[in-house]
Each structure stands twice: as structure tokens, then as C-alpha cells.
Design a protein around this motif. Structure first.
Motif, mmCIF file in Angstrom:
data_model
loop_
_atom_site.group_PDB
_atom_site.id
_atom_site.type_symbol
_atom_site.label_atom_id
_atom_site.label_comp_id
_atom_site.label_asym_id
_atom_site.label_seq_id
_atom_site.Cartn_x
_atom_site.Cartn_y
_atom_site.Cartn_z
ATOM 1 N N GLY A 1 0.826 -1.210 0.000
ATOM 2 C CA GLY A 1 0.000 0.000 0.000
ATOM 3 C C GLY A 1 0.852 1.248 0.000
ATOM 4 N N TYR A 2 0.443 2.215 -0.796
ATOM 5 C CA TYR A 2 1.226 3.455 -0.902
ATOM 6 C C TYR A 2 0.363 4.570 -1.467
ATOM 7 N N LYS A 3 0.869 5.791 -1.306
ATOM 8 C CA LYS A 3 0.201 6.973 -1.875
ATOM 9 C C LYS A 3 1.113 7.592 -2.910
ATOM 10 N N LEU A 4 0.536 8.030 -4.024
ATOM 11 C CA LEU A 4 1.281 8.737 -5.067
ATOM 12 C C LEU A 4 0.673 10.125 -5.226
ATOM 13 N N THR A 5 1.541 11.136 -5.197
ATOM 14 C CA THR A 5 1.039 12.511 -5.245
ATOM 15 C C THR A 5 1.899 13.384 -6.144
ATOM 16 N N PHE A 6 1.237 14.180 -6.977
ATOM 17 C CA PHE A 6 1.892 15.271 -7.696
ATOM 18 C C PHE A 6 1.384 16.583 -7.096
ATOM 19 N N HIS A 7 2.247 17.426 -6.612
ATOM 20 C CA HIS A 7 1.862 18.790 -6.244
ATOM 21 C C HIS A 7 2.016 19.643 -7.504
ATOM 22 N N VAL A 8 1.054 20.495 -7.757
ATOM 23 C CA VAL A 8 1.067 21.273 -8.999
ATOM 24 C C VAL A 8 0.997 22.761 -8.689
ATOM 25 N N GLY A 9 2.112 23.437 -8.927
ATOM 26 C CA GLY A 9 2.164 24.885 -8.736
ATOM 27 C C GLY A 9 2.229 25.271 -7.271
ATOM 28 N N GLU A 10 2.547 26.533 -7.045
ATOM 29 C CA GLU A 10 2.685 27.015 -5.663
ATOM 30 C C GLU A 10 1.394 26.811 -4.882
ATOM 31 N N GLY A 11 0.260 27.066 -5.529
ATOM 32 C CA GLY A 11 -1.028 26.889 -4.856
ATOM 33 C C GLY A 11 -1.321 25.440 -4.530
ATOM 34 N N GLY A 12 -0.651 24.533 -5.212
ATOM 35 C CA GLY A 12 -0.808 23.103 -4.957
ATOM 36 C C GLY A 12 0.278 22.564 -4.044
ATOM 37 N N GLY A 13 1.071 23.455 -3.481
ATOM 38 C CA GLY A 13 2.100 23.039 -2.530
ATOM 39 C C GLY A 13 3.398 22.604 -3.179
ATOM 40 N N GLN A 14 3.579 22.896 -4.463
ATOM 41 C CA GLN A 14 4.823 22.496 -5.133
ATOM 42 C C GLN A 14 5.926 23.507 -4.807
ATOM 43 N N GLU A 15 6.984 22.990 -4.169
ATOM 44 C CA GLU A 15 8.111 23.861 -3.788
ATOM 45 C C GLU A 15 9.231 23.803 -4.811
ATOM 46 N N VAL A 16 9.421 22.639 -5.408
ATOM 47 C CA VAL A 16 10.524 22.459 -6.359
ATOM 48 C C VAL A 16 9.943 22.363 -7.769
ATOM 49 N N PRO A 17 10.254 23.342 -8.636
ATOM 50 C CA PRO A 17 9.673 23.346 -9.981
ATOM 51 C C PRO A 17 10.383 22.417 -10.950
ATOM 52 N N TYR A 18 10.357 21.144 -10.588
ATOM 53 C CA TYR A 18 10.876 20.050 -11.422
ATOM 54 C C TYR A 18 9.914 18.900 -11.174
ATOM 55 N N LEU A 19 9.258 18.425 -12.218
ATOM 56 C CA LEU A 19 8.232 17.383 -12.067
ATOM 57 C C LEU A 19 8.717 16.237 -11.189
ATOM 58 N N HIS A 20 7.921 15.889 -10.173
ATOM 59 C CA HIS A 20 8.277 14.763 -9.309
ATOM 60 C C HIS A 20 7.019 14.135 -8.747
ATOM 61 N N LEU A 21 7.118 12.825 -8.547
ATOM 62 C CA LEU A 21 6.028 12.048 -7.972
ATOM 63 C C LEU A 21 6.431 11.648 -6.557
ATOM 64 N N HIS A 22 5.609 12.045 -5.582
ATOM 65 C CA HIS A 22 5.845 11.598 -4.199
ATOM 66 C C HIS A 22 5.321 10.174 -4.051
ATOM 67 N N PHE A 23 6.131 9.308 -3.464
ATOM 68 C CA PHE A 23 5.743 7.923 -3.154
ATOM 69 C C PHE A 23 5.838 7.793 -1.640
ATOM 70 N N MET A 24 4.710 7.580 -0.986
ATOM 71 C CA MET A 24 4.709 7.467 0.479
ATOM 72 C C MET A 24 4.035 6.170 0.897
ATOM 73 N N SER A 25 4.654 5.538 1.890
ATOM 74 C CA SER A 25 4.070 4.301 2.415
ATOM 75 C C SER A 25 4.366 4.199 3.897
ATOM 76 N N GLU A 26 3.439 3.587 4.604
ATOM 77 C CA GLU A 26 3.668 3.261 6.018
ATOM 78 C C GLU A 26 4.609 2.066 6.142
ATOM 79 N N GLU A 27 4.844 1.368 5.036
ATOM 80 C CA GLU A 27 5.724 0.195 5.035
ATOM 81 C C GLU A 27 7.149 0.628 4.739
ATOM 82 N N GLN A 28 8.111 -0.074 5.311
ATOM 83 C CA GLN A 28 9.525 0.254 5.137
ATOM 84 C C GLN A 28 10.080 -0.469 3.908
ATOM 85 N N ILE A 29 11.034 0.191 3.229
ATOM 86 C CA ILE A 29 11.752 -0.516 2.162
ATOM 87 C C ILE A 29 12.968 -1.227 2.749
ATOM 88 N N ALA A 30 13.434 -2.223 2.030
ATOM 89 C CA ALA A 30 14.551 -3.034 2.519
ATOM 90 C C ALA A 30 15.835 -2.207 2.605
#
Ligand code: AMP
Length: 111
Positions: free
Chosen positions: A82-111
Motif C-alpha cells: 500500500g502506498y500513496k502517489l502525489t503530484f503537487h502542482v504549482g505554488e497553490g498546490g504546494g509544489q516547492e521544487v519546480p521540477y516534475l516529481h512524484l511523491h511515493f509514500m508508504s507506512e511500510e519500510q523498504i529493505a
């Protein structure tokens, strides 16, 4: 692109700024978010620069899908169910770094 317009992610991509790189191939780089908001918090960036989802064109429209595919493959390889994928879009969308990136977040740990 003038040097002053290069973002931190350009510098990580080009090996000029250290980062905890998890994987990298000719198309996509994956590294750990420096301020993780989940036990696993990774950023997937395309090697080809696009500033944001707001700047995607028909020529670059494959890049968000490629990031999602890489995230899906990474999760399968790591056994993350299980994981969450997020794109922040523009300053109003919380995007701080103006280089396209996908956030991958999970409560599970990677090896
Ligand atoms: P966003 O708000 O979508 O632009 O997210 C940018 C993310 O990049 C934030 O979660 C930051 O913690 C992360 N970040 C900023 N600088 C670095 C860095 N040098 N290495 C790794 N992650 C970073």
C-alpha cells in the motif's frame, strides 16, 4: 537553461548535490525525500526536465505515466502493498521544487 534556473533536482539528477539515490536508469531517478512525511517517502523524477504537471505537453505527456509505472514496479519489487502517489502542482498546490516529481509514500519500510 541558465544556471540560476536549475533546481535542486537538476543538481541531484546531475550528481552535483548529494542525495540518497534508491535507483536510477536512463529515464527515471528515485531518491529519498530529505524531510520524509512517512516511513517510506521517495521522489520519482524524470531525467528529462519538465517543471510541473501544469507544463506537460503532448510531447511530454508520457512522463507522468512513466513515473507511476516505475513507482508500481518499485512497490512490487519491494513487496510494498500500500502506498500513496502525489503530484503537487504549482505554488497553490504546494509544489516547492519546480521540477516534475512524484511523491511515493508508504507506512511500510523498504529493505
Ligand atoms: P513539492 O512540495 O512537491 O515540491 O516537494 C518537494 C519535496 O522535495 C519536499 O518534500 C522536500 O522535502 C524535498 N526536497 C527538497 N530538497 C531536497 C533534497 N535536497 N533532497 C531530497 N529531497 C528534497
Amino acid at each position: 537553461m541558465p544556471m540560476e534556473e536549475r533546481t535542486v533536482f537538476h543538481k541531484i539528477r546531475d550528481g552535483e548535490l548529494p542525495a540518497e539515490i534508491v535507483q536510477s536508469d536512463e529515464d527515471v531517478m528515485v531518491f529519498k525525500d530529505i524531510h520524509p512525511k512517512a516511513p517510506t517517502h521517495l521522489l520519482f523524477i524524470p531525467k528529462h526536465f519538465v517543471a510541473s504537471i501544469a507544463d506537460v505537453t503532448p510531447e511530454t505527456a508520457h512522463l507522468p505515466g512513466l513515473l507511476i509505472l516505475k513507482a508500481q514496479q518499485f512497490a512490487k519489487e519491494q513487496g510494498i502493498s500500500g502506498y500513496k502517489l502525489t503530484f503537487h502542482v504549482g505554488e497553490g498546490g504546494g509544489q516547492e521544487v519546480p521540477y516534475l516529481h512524484l511523491h511515493f509514500m508508504s507506512e511500510e519500510q523498504i529493505a
